[in-house]
Motif scaffolding. Sequence first.
Motif, PDB file in Angstrom:
ATOM      1  N   ALA A 386       0.799  -1.432   0.102  1.00  0.00           N
ATOM      2  CA  ALA A 386       0.176  -0.095   0.181  1.00  0.00           C
ATOM      3  C   ALA A 386       0.857   1.332   0.065  1.00  0.00           C
ATOM      4  N   ILE A 387       1.707   1.305   0.771  1.00  0.00           N
ATOM      5  CA  ILE A 387       2.853   2.529   1.002  1.00  0.00           C
ATOM      6  C   ILE A 387       3.449   2.592  -0.257  1.00  0.00           C
ATOM      7  N   ALA A 388       4.147   1.457  -0.863  1.00  0.00           N
ATOM      8  CA  ALA A 388       4.958   1.722  -2.040  1.00  0.00           C
ATOM      9  C   ALA A 388       4.277   1.955  -3.178  1.00  0.00           C
ATOM     10  N   GLY A 389       2.998   1.417  -3.404  1.00  0.00           N
ATOM     11  CA  GLY A 389       2.186   1.410  -4.756  1.00  0.00           C
ATOM     12  C   GLY A 389       1.799   2.931  -4.549  1.00  0.00           C
ATOM     13  N   SER A 390       1.239   3.337  -3.645  1.00  0.00           N
ATOM     14  CA  SER A 390       0.926   4.828  -3.357  1.00  0.00           C
ATOM     15  C   SER A 390       1.828   5.821  -3.652  1.00  0.00           C
ATOM     16  N   ALA A 391       2.940   5.644  -3.060  1.00  0.00           N
ATOM     17  CA  ALA A 391       4.152   6.473  -2.992  1.00  0.00           C
ATOM     18  C   ALA A 391       4.930   6.594  -4.175  1.00  0.00           C
TER      19      ALA A 391
END
Length: 459
Positions: A386-391
């Motif tokens: 979630a963090i990586a995909g959004s970031a």
Amino acid sequence: MAKAKLIEKIGYGFGDMSSSMFWKIFSYYLPIFYSDIFGLSLGATATLMLVTRIWDAISDPMMGIISDRTHTRWGKYRPYLLFFAAPFAIAGIFLFTTPPLGETGKLIWAYVTYIIMMTVYTGINVPYGSMLGVMTNDTDEKTVFSSFRMFFAYAGSFMALYSWEPLCNFFISQGNSKATAWQHAMIVIAVFCFFLFLLCFRFSKEHVKVEATSLGSDVKSLLKNSPWWLLTVAALCSNLFNTVRGSTVAYYFKYYIGDQVNINFGLFSFLFFAGLFLSIGEVCNMIGVVTAVPVSRKIGKRLTFVAACIGMVILSILFFYLPLTNAGFISMLVLQILISVCTGVISPLIWSMYADVSDYATVKDGSSSTGLIFSSGSMAQKFGSAIAGSAVLWLFAAFGLVPNAVHQTAAAILGMKLTMSWIPAGIAFLMIVIIGLYPLTKSKMININNALKKIRKTE
């Protein structure tokens, strides 16, 4: 107990083959589907993926608690493979369906279908992962089961990623729009995944009998379990590394390398495209999985993990400096091969180490929280995703990337290069620091394994 039969190990592998086919398509192609086909902005897509996957991560421990307290004639965790197989496939099809709605209606549709998909994914994948803790008591045998799991997972990922673009192009050639073609491609994948989960249910079996303890004692044991904390952060970082690179690839090829580039090897040449790059990575992940078992048996899981991370740091940094030439493209493939071998080594170790953490909790505190512990691993990976995909999407927006623009700015190109190189390298370095503190060495696990034989019953 005697060593498990080969068919059980293969059957167990079918489960993650199915899960990984969906997960890799979601991680690598869903962002560009939402921004370039479905019609959402980069910012809206980033927020959608963050919000829905945070819910998905939070729901994992809930499912772990539920499955720990499930009692059926098929076991605690295995029945969920049967009950959720069809909803799993159907939810995936809806996720890649573009309804004839306005901007607000599409955004609502995207949120609802993504939340449903991730909830169903949790419902089948958390019990599936937890099965590793009750299929054998032997720590080395758990690594073997985990390796079968990851080998088949990467085989499924290879099939999905390599076939995805050809499938979409085939349905487009039949006169369908891009939106309809992507939906039909997902129908093909979803049907295959449905049968894989049924095969996993048919051939796998729970051998270790574990009685559930009170929820309060399980949670208390988990919170003071230092190996669990360290491994959970490492698992989060592992998925950060994979998702940052993986979710960049489709953009990297479309806007930086180009979609009509060929690699020339002298006697032959072939098209260099995102699906090829990703699928080659999956094959090499499988090589890493096979390597993990003999190496970890010899030097231990912790040292094997650290060695793989060191390779990931060095190789990722080198990726930044590759030119857009034939030699550069060949070098990209070579680095992708080597990086993927390293990440392939890590993947089965994480799940095998979670089984060790569960055994450690049983011996230390008398806790039987297998589902809760394994769901935390799934939760960590989903938070990482979630963090990586959004970031990545927010970073692209900050660097000025414009979806479907023919030419991108130098700043946008730099952003894509960073997410393929220096940023993953920094994440891998953090993993080295974390696993360096992990206390469950090979010698400690031998003692824990001996203690477990006096505690647990097997059949």
